[in-house]
Design a protein around this motif. Structure first.
Motif, short mmCIF file in Angstrom:
data_model
loop_
_atom_site.label_atom_id
_atom_site.label_comp_id
_atom_site.label_asym_id
_atom_site.label_seq_id
_atom_site.Cartn_x
_atom_site.Cartn_y
_atom_site.Cartn_z
N UNK A 106 100.12 -10.26 73.96
CA UNK A 106 101.57 -10.49 74.08
C UNK A 106 101.83 -11.81 74.81
N UNK A 107 101.07 -12.05 75.88
CA UNK A 107 101.20 -13.29 76.64
C UNK A 107 100.88 -14.50 75.75
N UNK A 108 99.82 -14.42 74.96
CA UNK A 108 99.46 -15.50 74.05
C UNK A 108 100.58 -15.78 73.05
N UNK A 109 101.18 -14.72 72.52
CA UNK A 109 102.27 -14.86 71.56
C UNK A 109 103.49 -15.50 72.21
N UNK A 110 103.81 -15.06 73.43
CA UNK A 110 104.96 -15.62 74.14
C UNK A 110 104.76 -17.10 74.46
N UNK A 111 103.57 -17.47 74.88
CA UNK A 111 103.29 -18.88 75.18
C UNK A 111 103.38 -19.71 73.91
N UNK A 112 102.83 -19.21 72.81
CA UNK A 112 102.88 -19.95 71.55
C UNK A 112 104.33 -20.13 71.08
N UNK A 113 105.14 -19.10 71.26
CA UNK A 113 106.54 -19.20 70.84
C UNK A 113 107.32 -20.17 71.73
N UNK A 114 107.00 -20.20 73.00
CA UNK A 114 107.68 -21.10 73.92
C UNK A 114 107.34 -22.55 73.65
N UNK A 115 106.17 -22.79 73.10
CA UNK A 115 105.73 -24.16 72.82
C UNK A 115 105.72 -24.48 71.33
N UNK A 116 106.51 -23.77 70.57
CA UNK A 116 106.55 -23.97 69.12
C UNK A 116 107.03 -25.36 68.75
#
Length: 59
Positions: free
Chosen positions: A44-54
């Motif tokens: 979940x953390x990996x997904x959130x970080x990827x979405x924040x830096x899209x």
């Protein structure tokens, strides 16, 4: 010899797809003496970080 070759291919594919990231997280936490995140929380953390830096990606 076949088993050794398969182990190499398996390692390579895990590294290529990012499956080994959780294993590295566990090793880092063990080395630092802290409690690791669960696999679910880690993903979940990996997904959130990827979405924040899209916006930093080209595609």
């Amino acid at each position: 010899m076949i088993r050794r070759a398969w182990a190499g291919v398996h390692w390579y594919l895990r590294a290529l797809t990012g499956e080994d990231r959780y294993d590295r997280h566990l090793a880092a936490c063990a080395a630092e003496g802290r409690e690791p995140m669960t696999r679910r929380a880690f993903e979940r953390h990996r997904t959130d970080v990827a979405a924040a830096h899209a916006h930093e990606r080209c595609c």
